[in-house]
Design an enzyme around this catalytic site. Structure first.
Site, mmCIF file in Angstrom:
data_model
loop_
_atom_site.group_PDB
_atom_site.id
_atom_site.type_symbol
_atom_site.label_atom_id
_atom_site.label_comp_id
_atom_site.label_asym_id
_atom_site.label_seq_id
_atom_site.Cartn_x
_atom_site.Cartn_y
_atom_site.Cartn_z
ATOM 1 C CB SER A 236 43.495 35.991 1.259
ATOM 2 O OG SER A 236 42.882 37.245 1.111
ATOM 3 C CG ASP B 223 41.964 38.591 8.837
ATOM 4 O OD1 ASP B 223 42.191 39.768 8.477
ATOM 5 O OD2 ASP B 223 41.537 37.711 8.061
ATOM 6 C CG HIS C 138 44.423 38.290 5.844
ATOM 7 N ND1 HIS C 138 43.130 37.816 5.822
ATOM 8 C CD2 HIS C 138 44.826 38.335 4.543
ATOM 9 C CE1 HIS C 138 42.771 37.587 4.567
ATOM 10 N NE2 HIS C 138 43.776 37.893 3.777
#
Length: 499
Positions: A188, A423, A476
């Site tokens: 991320s 994601d 994710h």
């Protein structure tokens, strides 16, 4: 010499030298006194390998302290790689990775919100093949803190500098790991943390910083990279996944000319608004997972912030104990990718991100016995643990990561860019596009990679040790959704094997 104490078969001469070194140094290559974690509340039995935890002070004058948790490799800690893990945010704790993704345990809810979770061994822990360092960074995140609140105003570059200082001091405390291959990994917003810290490490090596870190490369999962590539990734992703029709996609493509995130034309703005409305009911972290939608949104207080009650519903993963009800890293709305300047706290953007709750990790990390066992400051001293904090004033001041990736890989440092292909927070379409933009020749053409006879995703290898890979069906946080497949690509890549 510290290696010898890990293995049998030392020669008498080596043993004598080791004893002499221990006598002279008061411990030689041993971990710092009081750092070992000998047991953990919620887990019965002996730990599968040695664990260490504590603080490293990166600024004595300010009292800026970063918390770390180390899990030694269960295989051969004397030789296996050492991997620093960073979660994103900015402002999110790396215990996210420890509790929900690839740590040594699977956490089973204790049954009520504040009851102590039960810990079970994780067969796909990344510590099976590597020594893991989970770092809460920057100060103010997770269990890290500063005695000077001005330190909570920070950014990419200061965070990288502090993390490099942490590493130099950590290796001084644990010199037995200096010869091990060292990698930096994260997901991320750690798509910014990882390359900027890697840059600092390389600069330190070239400048003669001591101790010399045996840095070999890095890993980025579903990571933020570049405003344009990231910002323009969602619309093609939504079309490819069947979330928007061909007609809607063509309208957006024609009117926006590929510039979806920064729409200025009226027709483009209308097209993007239509797409936003169509995808608004989806779980942005994994489009296959459910979201709870209430007719009336109630608000609940979390610290000084407000979050919709709808953030409390349960999604599912391949983990045996589906305790995760908040998928939290960094959800960038369609028209708000990372760009220069202040980065909004996760609470400020959370109103567009349903499916959130983290009771299991909070119950465990705010337990007084757990804090004592892992040598962390008490709740009364530094406050409760939060998966992601809003106390930071964080500035994105490092710019695009493309130049960082180009510089690092061109110097021979290995890198893998991996993406869960479901994601929608940081879609694989953007990661694949910027990876190709580096301009390297293909040495391993696009192909499926296999686990247990099944296609687990797709990969392409480039010059200079660069690999791109997707993980089929993952969201994710790849190891959370697909732990077995994540362990497979991780262990293969660390070993230098093809996926």
């Amino acid at each position: 010499m510290a290696r010898c104490r890990r293995r049998s078969g030392c020669t008498a001469g080596a043993a004598l030298l080791l004893l002499l070194a221990l006598a002279l140094s008061g411990g030689g290559g041993a971990a710092p006194q009081g750092a070992e974690v000998t047991g953990l509340p919620g887990f019965d039995g002996a730990l599968p390998s040695k664990h260490y935890a504590g603080y490293v002070t990166v600024d004595e004058g300010h009292g800026r302290n970063l918390f770390y948790y180390v899990v030694e490799s269960e295989r051969d800690p004397g030789k296996d790689p050492v991997v620093l893990w960073l979660n994103g945010g900015p402002g999110c704790s790396s215990f996210d990775g420890f509790v929900y993704e690839h740590g040594p345990f699977n956490f089973e809810s204790g049954g009520s919100v504040k009851s102590l979770p039960k810990l079970h061994l994780n067969p796909y822990a990344w510590s099976k093949v590597s020594t893991m360092i989970y770092l809460d960074s920057p100060a103010g995140v997770g269990l890290s803190y500063s005695k000077n609140v001005s330190d909570y105003e920070t950014g990419d570059l200061k965070t990288a500098t502090d993390s490099h200082t942490f590493l130099l001091k950590w290796f001084q405390l644990y010199p037995e790991f200096l010869s091990n291959p060292f990698y930096i990994a994260g997901e991320s917003y750690a798509g910014v943390y990882v390359p900027t810290l890697s840059h600092e490490v390389v600069k330190g090596i070239q400048g003669g910083a001591k101790p010399t870190i045996n840095f070999k490369g890095y890993m980025v999962g579903n990571g933020v990279c570049d405003t344009i590539f990231d910002g323009n990734a969602l619309v093609p992703f939504a079309h490819g996944m069947g979330l928007i029709s061909d007609e809607i996609y063509q309208q957006a493509s024609t009117s926006c000319h590929g510039n979806y995130w920064n729409a200025t034309d009226g027709k483009c703005d209308t097209a993007i608004s239509k797409i936003e409305s169509l995808i608004s009911g989806l779980n942005i972290y994994d489009i296959l997972e459910p979201c709870y939608h209430s007719r009336s949104i109630k608000e609940v207080n979390l610290q000084n912030s407000k979050l919709p009650q709808s953030f409390k519903d349960l999604g599912t993963t391949n983990k045996p104990f589906p305790v995760r009800t908040r998928m939290l890293g960094r959800a960038w709305p369609l028209r708000a990718p990372v760009k220069a300047g202040r980065v909004p706290s996760w609470q400020e953007v959370a109103s567009g991100v349903p499916c959130m709750s983290d009771e299991v990790a909070t119950a465990w990390l705010d337990n007084a016995a757990v804090r004592s066992a892992i040598h962390a400051q008490s709740v009364s001293a530094i406050g409760p643990w939060l998966l992601c904090t809003d106390k930071l004033y964080f500035v994105h001041d490092a710019g695009s990561m493309i130049a960082y990736h180009k510089n690092l890989t061109s110097q021979g440092y290995r890198a893998i860019i991996f993406s869960g292909d479901h994601d929608m927070c940081v879609p694989f379409t953007g990661s694949e596009a910027w990876t190709k933009s580096l301009g390297y020749g293909v040495v391993d053409s696009w192909r499926p990679w296999i686990t247990n006879g099944q296609v687990s995703g797709y990969t392409e290898g480039y010059e200079h040790g660069l690999t791109f890979a997707t993980i089929k069906g993952a969201g994710h946080t790849v190891p959370e959704y697909k732990p077995q497949e994540a362990f497979a690509f991780y262990s293969r890549w660390l070993a230098g094997s093809k996926l």
